[in-house]
Design a protein around this motif. Structure first.
Motif, PDB file in Angstrom:
ATOM      1  N   GLU A   9      47.485  44.708  36.209  1.00  0.00           N
ATOM      2  CA  GLU A   9      47.362  46.069  36.736  1.00  0.00           C
ATOM      3  C   GLU A   9      47.821  46.142  38.191  1.00  0.00           C
ATOM      4  O   GLU A   9      47.694  45.169  38.950  1.00  0.00           O
ATOM      5  CB  GLU A   9      45.910  46.543  36.629  1.00  0.00           C
ATOM      6  N   ILE A  10      48.366  47.294  38.551  1.00  0.00           N
ATOM      7  CA  ILE A  10      48.687  47.557  39.951  1.00  0.00           C
ATOM      8  C   ILE A  10      47.926  48.806  40.397  1.00  0.00           C
ATOM      9  O   ILE A  10      47.450  49.590  39.576  1.00  0.00           O
ATOM     10  CB  ILE A  10      50.197  47.740  40.204  1.00  0.00           C
ATOM     11  N   THR A  11      47.817  48.982  41.693  1.00  0.00           N
ATOM     12  CA  THR A  11      47.072  50.125  42.215  1.00  0.00           C
ATOM     13  C   THR A  11      47.930  51.391  42.196  1.00  0.00           C
ATOM     14  O   THR A  11      49.169  51.347  42.090  1.00  0.00           O
ATOM     15  CB  THR A  11      46.600  49.872  43.651  1.00  0.00           C
ATOM     16  N   TYR A  12      47.250  52.484  42.349  1.00  0.00           N
ATOM     17  CA  TYR A  12      47.898  53.809  42.452  1.00  0.00           C
ATOM     18  C   TYR A  12      48.898  53.810  43.615  1.00  0.00           C
ATOM     19  O   TYR A  12      50.015  54.283  43.484  1.00  0.00           O
ATOM     20  CB  TYR A  12      46.790  54.818  42.685  1.00  0.00           C
ATOM     21  N   ARG A  13      48.483  53.255  44.748  1.00  0.00           N
ATOM     22  CA  ARG A  13      49.369  53.215  45.915  1.00  0.00           C
ATOM     23  C   ARG A  13      50.620  52.398  45.624  1.00  0.00           C
ATOM     24  O   ARG A  13      51.740  52.796  45.975  1.00  0.00           O
ATOM     25  CB  ARG A  13      48.619  52.624  47.119  1.00  0.00           C
ATOM     26  N   GLU A  14      50.455  51.268  44.996  1.00  0.00           N
ATOM     27  CA  GLU A  14      51.613  50.429  44.675  1.00  0.00           C
ATOM     28  C   GLU A  14      52.547  51.135  43.699  1.00  0.00           C
ATOM     29  O   GLU A  14      53.784  50.993  43.787  1.00  0.00           O
ATOM     30  CB  GLU A  14      51.128  49.096  44.078  1.00  0.00           C
ATOM     31  N   PRO A  47      48.430  63.492  39.478  1.00  0.00           N
ATOM     32  CA  PRO A  47      48.089  62.384  38.566  1.00  0.00           C
ATOM     33  C   PRO A  47      46.832  61.643  39.009  1.00  0.00           C
ATOM     34  O   PRO A  47      46.470  61.643  40.193  1.00  0.00           O
ATOM     35  CB  PRO A  47      49.321  61.485  38.637  1.00  0.00           C
ATOM     36  N   SER A  48      46.192  60.996  38.047  1.00  0.00           N
ATOM     37  CA  SER A  48      44.910  60.345  38.330  1.00  0.00           C
ATOM     38  C   SER A  48      44.970  58.833  38.227  1.00  0.00           C
ATOM     39  O   SER A  48      43.979  58.163  38.518  1.00  0.00           O
ATOM     40  CB  SER A  48      43.841  60.851  37.346  1.00  0.00           C
ATOM     41  N   ASN A  49      46.094  58.270  37.800  1.00  0.00           N
ATOM     42  CA  ASN A  49      46.155  56.818  37.611  1.00  0.00           C
ATOM     43  C   ASN A  49      47.544  56.302  37.942  1.00  0.00           C
ATOM     44  O   ASN A  49      48.504  57.078  38.064  1.00  0.00           O
ATOM     45  CB  ASN A  49      45.767  56.443  36.169  1.00  0.00           C
ATOM     46  N   ALA A  50      47.656  55.002  38.079  1.00  0.00           N
ATOM     47  CA  ALA A  50      48.892  54.380  38.547  1.00  0.00           C
ATOM     48  C   ALA A  50      50.064  54.625  37.593  1.00  0.00           C
ATOM     49  O   ALA A  50      51.184  54.917  38.024  1.00  0.00           O
ATOM     50  CB  ALA A  50      48.668  52.880  38.737  1.00  0.00           C
ATOM     51  N   TYR A  51      49.815  54.521  36.281  1.00  0.00           N
ATOM     52  CA  TYR A  51      50.892  54.710  35.320  1.00  0.00           C
ATOM     53  C   TYR A  51      51.481  56.113  35.442  1.00  0.00           C
ATOM     54  O   TYR A  51      52.711  56.284  35.528  1.00  0.00           O
ATOM     55  CB  TYR A  51      50.383  54.476  33.897  1.00  0.00           C
ATOM     56  N   ASP A  52      50.631  57.113  35.446  1.00  0.00           N
ATOM     57  CA  ASP A  52      51.112  58.483  35.560  1.00  0.00           C
ATOM     58  C   ASP A  52      51.745  58.753  36.928  1.00  0.00           C
ATOM     59  O   ASP A  52      52.718  59.493  37.042  1.00  0.00           O
ATOM     60  CB  ASP A  52      49.975  59.470  35.316  1.00  0.00           C
ATOM     61  N   ALA A  53      51.167  58.153  37.967  1.00  0.00           N
ATOM     62  CA  ALA A  53      51.688  58.384  39.313  1.00  0.00           C
ATOM     63  C   ALA A  53      53.146  57.942  39.411  1.00  0.00           C
ATOM     64  O   ALA A  53      53.992  58.671  39.943  1.00  0.00           O
ATOM     65  CB  ALA A  53      50.833  57.648  40.344  1.00  0.00           C
ATOM     66  N   LYS A  54      53.461  56.768  38.902  1.00  0.00           N
ATOM     67  CA  LYS A  54      54.843  56.286  38.975  1.00  0.00           C
ATOM     68  C   LYS A  54      55.770  57.146  38.118  1.00  0.00           C
ATOM     69  O   LYS A  54      56.831  57.589  38.571  1.00  0.00           O
ATOM     70  CB  LYS A  54      54.918  54.822  38.541  1.00  0.00           C
ATOM     71  N   GLY A  55      55.369  57.396  36.887  1.00  0.00           N
ATOM     72  CA  GLY A  55      56.238  58.145  35.977  1.00  0.00           C
ATOM     73  C   GLY A  55      56.405  59.597  36.364  1.00  0.00           C
ATOM     74  O   GLY A  55      57.484  60.181  36.215  1.00  0.00           O
ATOM     75  N   MET A  56      55.345  60.214  36.884  1.00  0.00           N
ATOM     76  CA  MET A  56      55.427  61.624  37.255  1.00  0.00           C
ATOM     77  C   MET A  56      56.149  61.823  38.581  1.00  0.00           C
ATOM     78  O   MET A  56      56.841  62.828  38.780  1.00  0.00           O
ATOM     79  CB  MET A  56      54.028  62.239  37.311  1.00  0.00           C
ATOM     80  N   LEU A  57      56.013  60.875  39.503  1.00  0.00           N
ATOM     81  CA  LEU A  57      56.750  60.997  40.756  1.00  0.00           C
ATOM     82  C   LEU A  57      58.244  60.870  40.492  1.00  0.00           C
ATOM     83  O   LEU A  57      59.052  61.611  41.081  1.00  0.00           O
ATOM     84  CB  LEU A  57      56.278  59.939  41.765  1.00  0.00           C
ATOM     85  N   ALA A  58      58.627  59.990  39.601  1.00  0.00           N
ATOM     86  CA  ALA A  58      60.037  59.884  39.237  1.00  0.00           C
ATOM     87  C   ALA A  58      60.531  61.191  38.612  1.00  0.00           C
ATOM     88  O   ALA A  58      61.622  61.685  38.937  1.00  0.00           O
ATOM     89  CB  ALA A  58      60.244  58.719  38.264  1.00  0.00           C
ATOM     90  N   SER A  59      59.721  61.770  37.737  1.00  0.00           N
ATOM     91  CA  SER A  59      60.104  63.047  37.117  1.00  0.00           C
ATOM     92  C   SER A  59      60.199  64.156  38.155  1.00  0.00           C
ATOM     93  O   SER A  59      61.101  65.009  38.087  1.00  0.00           O
ATOM     94  CB  SER A  59      59.086  63.438  36.042  1.00  0.00           C
ATOM     95  N   ALA A  60      59.283  64.158  39.110  1.00  0.00           N
ATOM     96  CA  ALA A  60      59.294  65.184  40.157  1.00  0.00           C
ATOM     97  C   ALA A  60      60.566  65.094  40.990  1.00  0.00           C
ATOM     98  O   ALA A  60      61.210  66.110  41.294  1.00  0.00           O
ATOM     99  CB  ALA A  60      58.064  65.035  41.047  1.00  0.00           C
ATOM    100  N   ILE A  61      60.948  63.888  41.370  1.00  0.00           N
ATOM    101  CA  ILE A  61      62.137  63.704  42.202  1.00  0.00           C
ATOM    102  C   ILE A  61      63.399  64.100  41.449  1.00  0.00           C
ATOM    103  O   ILE A  61      64.338  64.652  42.034  1.00  0.00           O
ATOM    104  CB  ILE A  61      62.207  62.244  42.697  1.00  0.00           C
ATOM    105  N   ARG A  62      63.422  63.877  40.154  1.00  0.00           N
ATOM    106  CA  ARG A  62      64.608  64.223  39.358  1.00  0.00           C
ATOM    107  C   ARG A  62      64.644  65.699  38.963  1.00  0.00           C
ATOM    108  O   ARG A  62      65.682  66.208  38.560  1.00  0.00           O
ATOM    109  CB  ARG A  62      64.663  63.350  38.097  1.00  0.00           C
ATOM    110  N   SER A  90      43.758  52.115  38.776  1.00  0.00           N
ATOM    111  CA  SER A  90      44.744  51.055  38.568  1.00  0.00           C
ATOM    112  C   SER A  90      45.055  50.936  37.087  1.00  0.00           C
ATOM    113  O   SER A  90      44.223  51.253  36.226  1.00  0.00           O
ATOM    114  CB  SER A  90      44.201  49.718  39.092  1.00  0.00           C
ATOM    115  N   SER A  91      46.246  50.489  36.777  1.00  0.00           N
ATOM    116  CA  SER A  91      46.621  50.342  35.361  1.00  0.00           C
ATOM    117  C   SER A  91      47.852  49.456  35.232  1.00  0.00           C
ATOM    118  O   SER A  91      48.512  49.141  36.222  1.00  0.00           O
ATOM    119  CB  SER A  91      46.892  51.710  34.731  1.00  0.00           C
ATOM    120  N   LYS A  92      48.109  49.065  34.013  1.00  0.00           N
ATOM    121  CA  LYS A  92      49.339  48.325  33.737  1.00  0.00           C
ATOM    122  C   LYS A  92      50.517  49.301  33.844  1.00  0.00           C
ATOM    123  O   LYS A  92      50.478  50.380  33.256  1.00  0.00           O
ATOM    124  CB  LYS A  92      49.303  47.702  32.341  1.00  0.00           C
ATOM    125  N   VAL A  93      51.526  48.899  34.577  1.00  0.00           N
ATOM    126  CA  VAL A  93      52.665  49.773  34.834  1.00  0.00           C
ATOM    127  C   VAL A  93      53.948  48.984  34.605  1.00  0.00           C
ATOM    128  O   VAL A  93      54.120  47.903  35.181  1.00  0.00           O
ATOM    129  CB  VAL A  93      52.632  50.308  36.288  1.00  0.00           C
TER     130      VAL A  93
END
Length: 787
Positions: free
Chosen positions: A459-464, A604-619, A639-642
């Motif tokens: 798992e990685i953190t939301y910040r990471e 988003p509330s967790n690391a997995y969504d944070a990474k995927g949704m930020l990418a979607s937002a930027i695109r 934190s979650s597996k990402v």
């Protein structure tokens, strides 16, 4: 507001000495000298006169429509709209826009009809015969409606046909017609034509200043040598955004070698000083200086190359702007020009000054003194004196301008109005950057980050996850550029941009001053020009400093431009709470943002969504507010597996993260951001009592996925909404209202909300604990729902 101070037209040449010398009214060339030096041609002279007549007739049409109860020439049309006219200021629009290239950019203001007309006029004048034909053919439906012809026409005749089309679209927009430049969505104060480099007029005083800086940043980044000419009135330059914008444009890091590019922001700030804001007098009343250009030395050692120019002389305006554009293209920008001029009409047509009895804030003799140097009159007299035109030819030019305007007004008044069924047209773009243009793909990386080699099973953190998403998108697309407070070397207040400076360098991520309005405004302008900025507002509390730029600019620009604008802007911000920071660092203000049509909002509330949704937002090709929560950055439940590789989580889709399983007693709980872990903990506790809680992580506030919520309510028949924001007008109220409308028959009990009380967040640990919703509050509410 003071008749005691009469501002008479005094253009005595000299210098304003304040920290350095600012040239004042230095232009003294004769028309004969300009022609002899080949700075302009006789045709240029005639074109400038024709452009000023074009503007004057457009504005006088509005006067006549208002004063003659809808009568203008052969038409009777009840014009409903603003009447902020630029009669008397024609030399500024004509001279300045005539001095820049057709592919340069402008931003304008609420008194900007002349700017829009001039931008189109000179763009068309510089087209070849082939380009004019393509321009007319490109507007086939309108050209057919107007009866325009292209066969057998000379280049001059094609120009006239194209000019009629341009004028028609201007009047059509004024009249709220579908054929208007903005499809009737913007009206006279918001006219834009992105195809000709007009990024839009702005009814918010000073509203475009930040965008003009962003457009300049885009030119700086793309190295395209294009300038942005930012028109705004004297009143605008007393607004907060003016200071922020000028300071950002002059940041030393653009030119001192701190960045790999040494090139000043190529924006020309054009102060259209017509002496009055609305009624407030710039000199002697509402400022403490003689000339607004004096402020240039407050921003850099060059004083922004500031100059005070006779704005009643089209040749002086043209000369100053040409020199400013040269400086800007050479990387010596930005430049500050102050055009001294005068509006012959009031702030609007309800503000009249025709008799001594009409005097309120200005004197009749002041107006009459300025009218004696009417820019059209004085310039036409010069042309006649030099034999460029005859008096008869001048009279014919006036008749031609009037006749053209009347004819296009007739056509505009009869044109089709927008279809009310299509009122939502232009609110959002339905596109994204699925494919990156080849020249921007696969950005070079200065240093490979270690996280590229991390174990994806750990798992990685939301910040990471946030850092990984930003890295991924910056590497994928060179147009992704980051700026904000303290995000470069320091890595952001919460470490969410840490390392990115090492990976990409300061051209791709740089610090700004504490200037929230300029941060967002420049992001909008850069996005309009083709960058994909990610700007940061450190705390969501601070976004209130930028609400004009967020709510009146980013949210509205696409819609008000009739769908022309594409704004791929991501605004990252954070919510606090639980750290004793009290009422200005701990608020949850998402509901305020959700009330502004034109924004997408995710939390988003967790690391997995944070990474995927930020990418979607930027695109995404729309402005997206990406809300992070400080308490989630290192929270174990967030934190979650990402995956290491890139992936996308769609915006506008909620997710059921805990299903209600086989129990007679069940409830739907909707939450987002930091309240999701709270609800999950409560759900586990309730399950021990045999109560099943179906937990929905909303993830996106707009677009709002009501379908997922309704299906869950149909299953559980009870609903709880949990958010950190205060209850009154919180976003939960909108969700509850929609559930009542769409699933009322499925509800066995009233919808309940668990929220903060209606007070500002307190600092005291005891009070803050009582203020923030927790698991006990959720459990108590669920038990109440079940009776």
């Amino acid at each position: 507001m003071v008749r005691e101070i009469v501002v008479l037209p005094d253009f005595t040449p000299g210098f304003v000495e304040v920290g350095g010398k600012i040239p004042k009214f230095q232009y003294r060339k004769s028309l004969q000298e300009e022609l002899k030096e080949k700075n302009l041609t006789k045709q240029d002279c005639v074109d400038m006169l024709r452009c000023m007549l074009l503007i004057r007739n457009f504005e006088e049409m509005i006067v006549e429509l208002r004063e003659r109860k809808g009568r203008y020439g052969p038409i009777k049309y009840l014009y409903i709209g603003a009447s902020h006219l630029s009669v008397g200021q024609e030399a500024v629009s004509t001279g300045a826009i005539g001095a820049i290239s057709a592919d340069d950019y402008i931003t304008s203001h609420h008194r900007g009809h002349g700017d829009a007309l001039a931008k189109g006029f000179f763009a068309l004048r510089r087209m070849s015969e082939t380009s004019l034909v393509e321009f007319i053919k490109g507007e086939e439906e309108i050209a057919s409606y107007l009866g325009l012809e292209i066969e057998g026409k000379t280049c001059e005749e094609l120009f006239e046909e194209a000019l009629r089309l341009h004028l028609f679209r201007m009047i059509a927009e004024l009249f709220g017609k579908e054929a208007g430049y903005c499809r009737g969505r913007g009206g006279g104060m918001h006219i834009a034509d992105f195809s000709r480099g007009h990024l839009g007029a702005n009814a918010i005083v000073g509203g475009s200043l930040g965008m003009a800086v962003g457009s300049g940043i885009a030119s700086w980044f793309f190295e395209d040598k294009k300038v942005t000419l930012c028109f705004a009135g004297d009143g605008a330059f007393n607004n907060g955004i003016a200071h922020e914008a000028l300071n950002m444009a002059t940041m030393a890091q653009f030119t001192n070698g701190l960045m790999s590019k040494r090139y000043g922001i190529p924006t020309i700030f054009a102060i259209v000083n017509n002496q009055y804001g609305m009624t407030g007098q710039q000199r002697g009343e509402v400022t403490g200086i003689e000339f607004l250009a004096e402020r240039g030395f407050g921003y850099n050692r060059e004083g922004m190359h500031a100059e005070v120019v006779n704005g009643m002389d089209v040749l002086a305006v043209r000369d100053a702007t040409m020199r400013a554009a040269k400086l800007a293209r050479e990387g010596q920008g930005p430049v500050l020009l102050e055009f001294w001029c005068y509006r012959f009409k009031g702030h609007s047509l309800s503000d009249r000054l025709e008799r001594k009895e009409d005097e309120t804030y200005r004197a009749l003799r002041e107006l009459e003194a300025w009218q004696k140097i009417d820019p059209i009159r004085t310039f036409s007299e010069k042309l006649i004196k030099e034999g460029i035109i005859t008096h008869e030819e001048f009279e014919n030019l006036k008749k031609e301008a009037r006749s053209r305007n009347e004819a296009m007004a007739v056509k505009a008044s009869e044109a089709r109005s927008p279809d009310p069924k299509k009122i939502y047209f232009g609110l959002f773009s339905d596109t994204s950057s699925k494919e990156v243009p080849e020249e921007f793909r696969n950005s070079p990386v200065l240093k490979e980050p270690e996280f590229l080699r991390r174990d994806p099973e750990k798992e990685i953190t939301y910040r990471e996850a946030i850092i990984e998403a930003l890295f991924q998108e910056m590497r994928r697309d060179r147009r992704v550029v980051l700026w904000g407070e303290d995000i470069a070397d320091y890595g952001g207040a919460f470490g969410a941009t840490k390392g990115l400076l090492e990976f990409f360098g300061r051209t791709r991520i740089f610090n700004t001053a504490i200037s929230e309005a300029a941060i967002v405004g420049s992001g909008i302008g850069a996005a309009l020009r083709g960058l994909r900025p990610v700007v940061e507002i450190m705390y969501i509390d601070f976004i209130l400093q930028a609400m004009d730029q967020v709510g009146n600019q980013a949210a509205k620009w696409k819609y008000m431009s009739g769908g022309q604008a594409v704004i791929p802007l991501t605004i990252r911000t954070t919510i606090g709470g639980g750290k004793g920071y009290a009422g200005q660092h701990s608020q949850s203000l998402e509901a305020i943002l959700a009330h502004l049509p034109g924004l997408k909002i995710v939390a988003p509330s967790n690391a997995y969504d944070a990474k995927g949704m930020l990418a979607s937002a930027i695109r995404d090709d729309n402005p997206v507010i990406f809300i992070e929560h400080q308490n989630l950055y290192r929270h174990p439940l967030s934190s979650s597996k990402v995956p290491r590789e890139e992936y996308l989580v769609p915006l506008g889709k909620a997710k059921i993260i805990r299903e209600a399983r086989g129990s007679e007693e069940s409830v739907t709980a909707v939450a987002w951001s930091s309240t999701v872990p709270i609800v999950l903990k409560a759900a586990e506790e309730l399950s021990r009592e045999g109560i099943e809680t179906e937990v929905i992580d909303l993830r996106s506030l707009y677009p709002l996925d009501m379908d997922t919520i309704i299906r869950s309510v149909q299953k559980t028949n009870k609903m709880l909404i949990v958010h950190q924001a205060v209850q009154c007008m919180g976003f939960g109220a909108e969700i509850a209202a929609q559930v009542q409308e769409k699933a009322f028959d499925y509800l066995d009990a009233p919808i309940l909300r668990v929220t903060a009380p209606n007070t500002p967040p307190p600092s005291s640990p005891v009070l803050e604990k009582a203020f923030l919703p927790d698991e006990k509050d959720v459990i108590e509410a669920v038990r109440k729902l079940l009776g």
